[in-house]
Design an enzyme around this catalytic site. Sequence first.
Site: not given
Length: 780
Positions: A719, A316
């Site tokens: 997030e 990621r």
Amino acid sequence: MSRKSTEASAGKPVKHESAQLHVTGRARYTDDIPLPPNTLHVAFGLSTVAHGRIVAMDLAPVREAPGVVAVFTAEDVPGDNNYSPAHDDPIFAEGHVHFLGQQLFAVAATSYQAARKAARLAKIDYEELPAILDIPSALAAESYVLPTRTLHRGDPAAALETAPRRLRGQIAIGGQDHFYLEGQVAAALPQDDGGMIVWSSTQHPSEVQHMVGHALGRHCHDVVIQCRRMGGGFGGKESQPALFACVAAIVAARTGRPAKVRLDRDDDMVMTGKRHDFLAEYEVGFDEQGRISALDLMLASRCGYSADLSAPVNDRAMFHADNCYYLEHVRIVSHRCRTNTVSNTAFRGFGGPQGMMAIEAVIDDVARHLALDPLDVRRINYYGIGERDLTPYWMRVEDNILEDLTTQLEESSAYRTRREAIAAFNEGSPVIKRGIALTPVKFGISFTATQFNQAGALVHIYTDGTVLLNHGGTEMGQGLYTKVAQVVAEELGLPLDRVRVSATDTSKIPNTSATAASSGSDLNGKAAQAAARTIRQRLVDLLAERYRIAPEGIRFDDGMVHIGDDSLPFKDVVTMAYNARVSLSSTGFYRTPKIHYDKDSLRGRPFFYFAYGAAVTEVAIDTLTGEHRMLRVDVLHDVGRSLNPALDIGQIEGGFLQGAGWLTSEELHWDDQGSLKTHAPSTYKIPAVGDWPREAHIRLLENAPNREETIFRSKAVGEPPLMLAMSVFHALRDAVAATSGPRAATALSAPATPEAVLRALETVTATDAETGDVAAEAGA
């Protein structure tokens, strides 16, 4: 069939379902669950060396200590001595230890204090072995916990050769402890015939269920995991809780007594993984306007001694090393370094923030090298619409709202005017310097492991017209239970107080995914919606037949069901359905559409959509002490069509401040023996109330529903807001650079503690004195 939104339905700023319990101290967490008086309390014996072979382990003094009932080592694990899906994390060390603080044994005693005191009586002899403790040492030794990965598109080498300008640089990005208010805790209660109930403070009940089953040598149907709420998680309760649940269950299974594992803050910080710290090095090619033509980027992370979740975290990071910027020719190399420190793990953003920090440092360095406003360089490199829209992993950016969002924020924050005022202030202020920065965020929403993008829910309607909802998501203070309850209330046309959410329970919803990747509302909201719609359709079919009316003429609204010109209380309709033997219970299931991803080629569409945001932060630094303060923050964040604006604003505020802590004050420090020295609030500083700026403007982007078919066209909010805090770090860079002119390139690393600010100022001053130009290394 139509639905009219009720006062407490989706999209309204409803308070958190446990708000009154939180503020009155009546919210029950795992440690608050009443257990039988014969419950055993567990403490750990930990390694005192970073790397070594266990020569001898004398536990006789531990067993003989007052209150001790049993002591457990690797030999006492009835099943698999492992608590990680990667199968490289032993519950108890066998033969070797790989970090200082690794668990060697557990003590079960009649009280927690008795267990802790006994654990310290062990006599352990080690043969110490060389330890690798940081990223540079791991790179030099080629010590990797996982193979190096490379993401490549275009021809960056050739594009660098022909670039009008080139620049090299690096940035160190620190880790972060989760510092959840509720520490790691689990309690296990033996059941009939080898069954086990475990209450675990976990974001991932199903993984805990699997690991406990393996450790006990039992099957999943023998183990039930329950979690009503957590006192914070932030990723630290995704993979880590399995260890403590396994140990509680092992103790309970062998002794036949309930067992509780509850860590104090020091042990929690020593034993559990953190956000991965990174080292990023780059070479970039660009033109006179700052438009990037080529980028060669190396990312190296400290993973610790085992894999844990480092593979997807680092993937990621690679996927977010573009942030909002089109990179036509790019190579991203990712080293996953093995060190003799605790294995790092998931943390809010899951590697994305570190990748974004790398590219934002590149952009900022380019801007300062060219003496341009960094915002102008950011905007010229933004992804386009219909062109310049392909990511390095070959996903097309189809929902780009960057230009509109940035324009709105630039104007509402008076960015240009304030930048001029700050420059004037700095001219007349020799000691206090101010800085300002606007940084954007583009964050991909979905698990990159496609199989996790699924969820289940269970809805019961009782004959009094009330609803009980259960789903696979976990509540950690973020408001997921509230949002999903709002979805069900909306679908059934009920006031919110008619819907109750029960504890997450693996015996009700099987095979759940972690509440992570900002996908909790997307997945569980859709699953709950499907269940509610199934029951509602049954009610509609019954009413349409009984009243001889088309289904379109039936409407659910505010606890009433309108059938043409007639109206009945929802409760009466439910009773009618019960008497007609219509099922009032349903499961619901959802799987995220469109996503696909080849983990070998690192290509595909790993994300369903992107969430966007931007922040402007103004700071002031004291150039004599390095101390600094946020003066003002302006945030404009994209949540699509908000499910609950009150909760979303709270998530943005909390995420921003947590990100500011990561980048300014939360410093993790290990000594040269591998001992974590910042393992308590006395030495590890999280942001406090006084760190919030006196002037803050937090807004949701309006009239921007998600173009994808998410739950009521909302977007994830867990997030992405954390990365808004990059504006704090770059405002500090701006203030540091103000000491040496617009071309100054600072050596500021993250976290930008007062000491780091002073080091950067000294570097700037020293370089300026030696060369007269503090720009980073550059060449045509």
